[in-house]
Design a protein around this motif. Structure first.
Motif, PDB file in Angstrom:
ATOM      1  N   GLN A  34      49.335  35.636  45.642  1.00  0.00           N
ATOM      2  CA  GLN A  34      49.345  35.145  44.258  1.00  0.00           C
ATOM      3  C   GLN A  34      47.955  35.166  43.644  1.00  0.00           C
ATOM      4  N   LEU A  35      46.956  34.761  44.401  1.00  0.00           N
ATOM      5  CA  LEU A  35      45.597  34.733  43.867  1.00  0.00           C
ATOM      6  C   LEU A  35      45.069  36.139  43.603  1.00  0.00           C
ATOM      7  N   ALA A  36      45.370  37.074  44.510  1.00  0.00           N
ATOM      8  CA  ALA A  36      44.918  38.450  44.310  1.00  0.00           C
ATOM      9  C   ALA A  36      45.600  39.076  43.106  1.00  0.00           C
ATOM     10  N   ARG A  37      46.875  38.799  42.940  1.00  0.00           N
ATOM     11  CA  ARG A  37      47.585  39.308  41.761  1.00  0.00           C
ATOM     12  C   ARG A  37      46.973  38.740  40.479  1.00  0.00           C
ATOM     13  N   HIS A  38      46.626  37.451  40.509  1.00  0.00           N
ATOM     14  CA  HIS A  38      46.006  36.820  39.351  1.00  0.00           C
ATOM     15  C   HIS A  38      44.662  37.456  39.015  1.00  0.00           C
ATOM     16  N   LEU A  39      43.971  37.948  40.031  1.00  0.00           N
ATOM     17  CA  LEU A  39      42.683  38.603  39.819  1.00  0.00           C
ATOM     18  C   LEU A  39      42.822  40.049  39.357  1.00  0.00           C
ATOM     19  N   GLY A  40      44.060  40.520  39.215  1.00  0.00           N
ATOM     20  CA  GLY A  40      44.286  41.879  38.736  1.00  0.00           C
ATOM     21  C   GLY A  40      44.345  42.923  39.822  1.00  0.00           C
TER      22      GLY A  40
END
Length: 312
Positions: free
Chosen positions: A165-171
């Motif tokens: 989730q965090l990596a996806r949020h970072l693009g």
């Protein structure tokens, strides 16, 4: 107070439920009335003595590092919190003794942040260690950035799901390595699944990322660590929280550390709807040994949490 404790190293069988002295509140501590405490693999590994060469155990030890609850007494030098604040924390100190599987814990103020407003105590207790691990590995050890392709191991697990989730949020584009039963969960989180199979693992990843992955987050170690190094792009970065052999492969071996600012950032992401926390099972405090067994058995898509019931 009531608490879980152990007086010698061992498995779940050494855990005892009973009375322990109320914790002393030092100048930089915050006395927290515990509402929930999450179980993590490090709890039972430390209890088995696997960290004895690194961390002293002051017996009897109350296990547990994750917590959520309510402030009942700030230490005399604490200005960050007041009585009644709802908090969460990764209460890791430099020794094993006063953990979170208890009715009260005296937590160093550096280990705490306000809990997310939009979720309950159980979800808040499940966030600190797993969330901080994912957050710090992505930001510090791997320095991921928008446009990176990131491989996350055990992507349906506690740390892995946070990292996705965090990596996806970072693009980032995320490839999530899972067992077959975790495929759907990983897809829900926005990652592209690959299934653990020693014979086809590298082939599956290369089919999705022919030029290699920019960053890889290992949470399991063992034979898949070497295979992960083989699918890195030429300038790819590798970090592991599970296997020190990563250093010989040119990567970084990483240990999470308490950090109030990082914890507050995670709380904001939960309140903004960016980050979700899944609790798979809950147990009352007196059944902490069963909670530990459930965590050791694995296969759960979410965290195991111990709860403390208080009269209204």
């Amino acid at each position: 107070m009531k608490a879980i404790s152990y007086s010698r190293y061992g498995g779940p069988e050494v855990l005892e439920y009973g009375e322990r002295p109320d914790p002393k509140v030092g100048p930089d501590d915050v006395l927290v009335k515990v509402r929930a405490a999450a179980v993590n693999p490090v709890d039972w590994k430390a209890q088995a003595g696997h960290l004895d060469g690194m961390i002293d155990a002051v017996f009897p030890v109350i296990p547990g590092w994750d917590v959520s609850g309510v402030v009942v007494q700030p230490g005399v030098s604490v200005t960050e919190f007041t009585v009644g604040d709802e908090v969460m924390g990764y209460v890791r100190e430099d020794f094993l003794s006063r953990g979170t599987f208890a009715e009260y814990v005296a937590a160093p103020v550096r280990t705490l942040a306000r809990k997310p407003r939009t979720v309950g105590f159980e979800e808040s207790a499940a966030l600190p260690l797993a969330g901080l691990t994912a957050y710090q590995v992505l930001h510090q050890a791997l320095a991921v950035r928008e446009g990176d392709t990131v491989l996350v191991h055990a992507a349906a697990g506690g740390v892995g799901a946070m990292a996705v989730q965090l990596a996806r949020h970072l693009g980032c584009r995320v490839i999530g390595a899972v067992r077959e039963e975790g495929r759907e969960r990983v897809e829900e989180l926005g990652a592209e699944p690959v299934v653990y199979d020693e014979h086809t693992f590298v082939e599956q990843i290369r089919a999705l990322a022919p030029e290699g992955v920019d960053a890889a987050f290992d949470t399991i170690g063992g034979p898949f660590l070497k295979q992960t190094a083989d699918v890195l792009a030429p300038e790819g970065r590798l970090a592991s929280i599970a296997d020190g052999e990563v250093i010989a492969l040119g990567g970084r071996y990483f240990w999470v550390r308490p950090n109030a600012e990082d914890l507050a950032a995670l709380a904001r992401l939960v309140d903004e709807g960016v980050l979700s926390v899944r609790v798979a099972r809950t147990f009352p405090l007196e059944q902490a040994a069963d909670a530990q067994r459930a965590n050791r058995e694995g296969g759960l898509q979410g965290k195991v949490v111990v709860t403390v019931t208080w009269p209204d």
